[in-house]
Structures are given as structure tokens and as C-alpha cells.
Design a protein around this motif. Structure first.
Motif, short mmCIF file in Angstrom:
data_model
loop_
_atom_site.label_atom_id
_atom_site.label_comp_id
_atom_site.label_asym_id
_atom_site.label_seq_id
_atom_site.Cartn_x
_atom_site.Cartn_y
_atom_site.Cartn_z
N ARG A 1 -5.09 -2.71 5.27
CA ARG A 1 -4.98 -3.50 4.05
C ARG A 1 -3.92 -4.57 4.25
N PHE A 2 -3.89 -5.54 3.33
CA PHE A 2 -2.99 -6.68 3.46
C PHE A 2 -1.69 -6.52 2.69
N LYS A 3 -1.54 -5.43 1.95
CA LYS A 3 -0.28 -5.12 1.27
C LYS A 3 -0.03 -3.64 1.42
N GLU A 4 1.26 -3.27 1.57
CA GLU A 4 1.53 -1.83 1.60
C GLU A 4 1.04 -1.20 0.30
N SER A 5 1.45 -1.80 -0.85
CA SER A 5 0.98 -1.35 -2.16
C SER A 5 0.62 -2.58 -2.99
N ASP A 6 -0.56 -2.57 -3.54
CA ASP A 6 -1.00 -3.66 -4.39
C ASP A 6 -0.66 -3.33 -5.84
#
Length: 284
Positions: A270-275
Motif C-alpha cells: 500500500r502507499f500509506k502505512e495507515s490511511d
């Protein structure tokens, strides 16, 4: 009319603005998930112009939805986007007239008319519709879009040696994102909520049954990741858990996966650790 059962909206990180929003007005409900090119300085008195768009659209929908003629979601969306465009451009300096610097967003808007639910979707927000017999319909493009994005994230994370926390700094990622936004600028990308009212004419629309007692769970992709990325549960299990235990335990489980079990993005690229994670649970 919808009755709110539960709602939650958490930023992906305490250091970042929450760029999601959600709301309800009579027989209308919505969830919004916005973004902007990384590093774009805010001009709308916010730490993020994407956060401004999410809040502006939600506030205008709250004001306008109840007066929307004949449940015309396309006209309502076009109106809100026209207002957002005028408001933004009135303050924007010349260099911010470039559409690549504008905030955009995913969105699901629903409206109930008798036993029918109209669902309008921009990009990867989702409506999970639980009928009185317990069956659950998933409405939206998120599952298909998630597959593409996860594959691209795996490719770019591997090629750049980045993690979801550092990928935004990688030249490979920035080049890919610039190309994606350029496609959007040329009208070759997904229709998105934003400052281009013409996009309302390309919003995805679907009608599904909505008898009395139907439950609708609207989610941003940071919340639906429990189903379509992490495989923690399926659509039916997600709605049942939300009804049984509320939305917060589900949001906490997503954070556990992201920050403790897979912060590197190895298992779940994914492109963010946490969205940002937003969900709105309503009953018809």
C-alpha cells in the motif's frame, strides 16, 4: 429517512490532517475521501486543501441535499463541485490554477426513494447494503481498484526500496503519481469529486433494493481495506461486526494490522502505512 447507527472518522496519523468526511441529511448519506499531490502547500486556511474539499463538500451536501429535486444525485454533485471550484479559484494564485495542484476525491453518495437506493460512486469508496434477509450487496469500484493499486504499490515499494511511510519521497512514486494526475487532467482517468463539475456526468450510478430495515455501511478505502486488502473479513462479516460491536473495534483492528503486523507493506502492499479510515452506518 436514514437513522445514524454509528459513525467514525480517524486520520491515518496524528501528524496528518484527516482528509475524509461523511454525513447524513434526510434520505441522503455520503462518505468522502480526498487527496492532493504530496507537498502541495495549502491555500484554503487548512493544513491540507484536500481536507478543505472534504469538509466543504460535506457541509454543502448537508445544506443542499434535502432540497435536491427528485433525488437527482448528478445535479446535486455538479452544484457542489461548481461551488467548490468558484470558492477555490477565488483564492488561488495563478500557479494554483493548474489542475494538477487541485484536491480531488473518491465519494459514495446514496439516496433512498421508497424501496430503492440510488448509489453514485466516484472511485474507491464503498456502500455495503445489508437487506433485511441478511444478504449484503457491495456497491462501488473499490475491489477492482484495490487490486490494481496493491500490485502497483508492491512494484514501486520493491523497486524503490521504500516502505509505506517513505514511498511518497521516492522519485519513482512521484513520477507515477504525476502521470496518473496528468491522465486525470486530460480526461482519461477516473471521474473524481473535485473542482471539475463536468466529472459529475461520469459518476458511476447503480440502483439496489432498500426495503425498510435495510442497513447501509458507507466506507472510505481506509476502512474497507479490512475486506478488500487485509482479508480480515468479508462484506457480510464487516456489516455484522459493525452492527454487533460498533465501528471503533473495526477501525482499531485495521490500525493493528498497519502499525504492528505489517508496517513494511510486505504482506499488504500500500502507499500509506495507515490511511484515513471513515465509516458511516445508517438504517433505512
Amino acid at each position: 429517512m436514514f437513522t445514524v447507527v454509528d459513525r467514525i472518522s480517524w486520520p491515518g496519523s496524528p501528524e496528518r490532517a484527516n482528509e475524509d468526511s461523511c454525513g447524513v441529511s434526510g434520505d441522503w448519506a455520503w462518505v468522502i475521501d480526498t487527496s492532493i499531490f504530496p507537498g502541495t502547500p495549502p491555500i484554503m486556511n487548512e493544513v491540507s486543501d484536500a481536507a478543505w474539499l472534504a469538509r466543504f463538500a460535506s457541509e454543502r451536501l448537508s445544506e443542499l441535499a434535502a432540497r435536491a429535486h427528485d433525488g437527482d444525485g448528478v445535479a446535486l454533485l455538479r452544484h457542489v463541485m461548481e461551488e467548490a471550484r468558484v470558492t477555490f479559484l477565488a483564492r488561488a494564485p495563478e500557479e494554483r490554477h493548474d489542475v494538477l495542484t487541485w484536491p480531488v476525491g473518491a465519494m459514495t453518495l446514496v439516496h433512498r426513494t421508497g424501496p430503492v437506493l440510488d448509489v453514485w460512486t466516484f472511485a474507491d469508496t464503498t456502500a455495503f447494503v445489508r437487506r433485511p434477509d441478511g444478504s449484503v450487496l457491495t456497491v462501488g469500484e473499490a475491489p477492482e481498484l484495490r487490486g490494481y493499486e496493491a500490485a502497483k504499490a508492491a512494484e514501486l515499494l520493491r523497486a524503490s526500496g521504500s516502505t509505506p511511510k517513505t514511498i511518497f519521497e521516492a522519485p519513482l512514486f512521484q513520477a507515477w503519481l504525476t502521470e496518473r494526475r496528468q491522465r486525470q487532467k486530460e480526461g482519461r482517468g477516473l471521474a473524481l469529486l473535485g473542482l471539475d463539475p463536468a466529472a459529475a456526468d461520469r459518476v458511476r450510478h447503480r440502483q439496489v433494493p432498500c426495503e425498510d430495515g435495510t442497513v447501509v455501511l458507507l466506507t472510505s478505502d481506509g476502512f474497507s481495506a479490512l475486506v478488500d486488502l487485509y482479508g480480515e473479513t468479508d462484506a457480510t462479516g464487516l456489516v455484522e461486526a459493525a452492527l454487533r460491536d460498533g465501528l471503533e473495534p473495526l477501525a482499531r483492528r485495521a490500525r493493528e494490522i498497519e502499525t504492528k503486523e505489517d508496517p513494511s507493506g510486505t504482506r499488504f502492499p500500500r502507499f500509506k502505512e495507515s490511511d484515513d479510515a471513515t465509516a458511516l452506518l445508517v438504517r433505512a
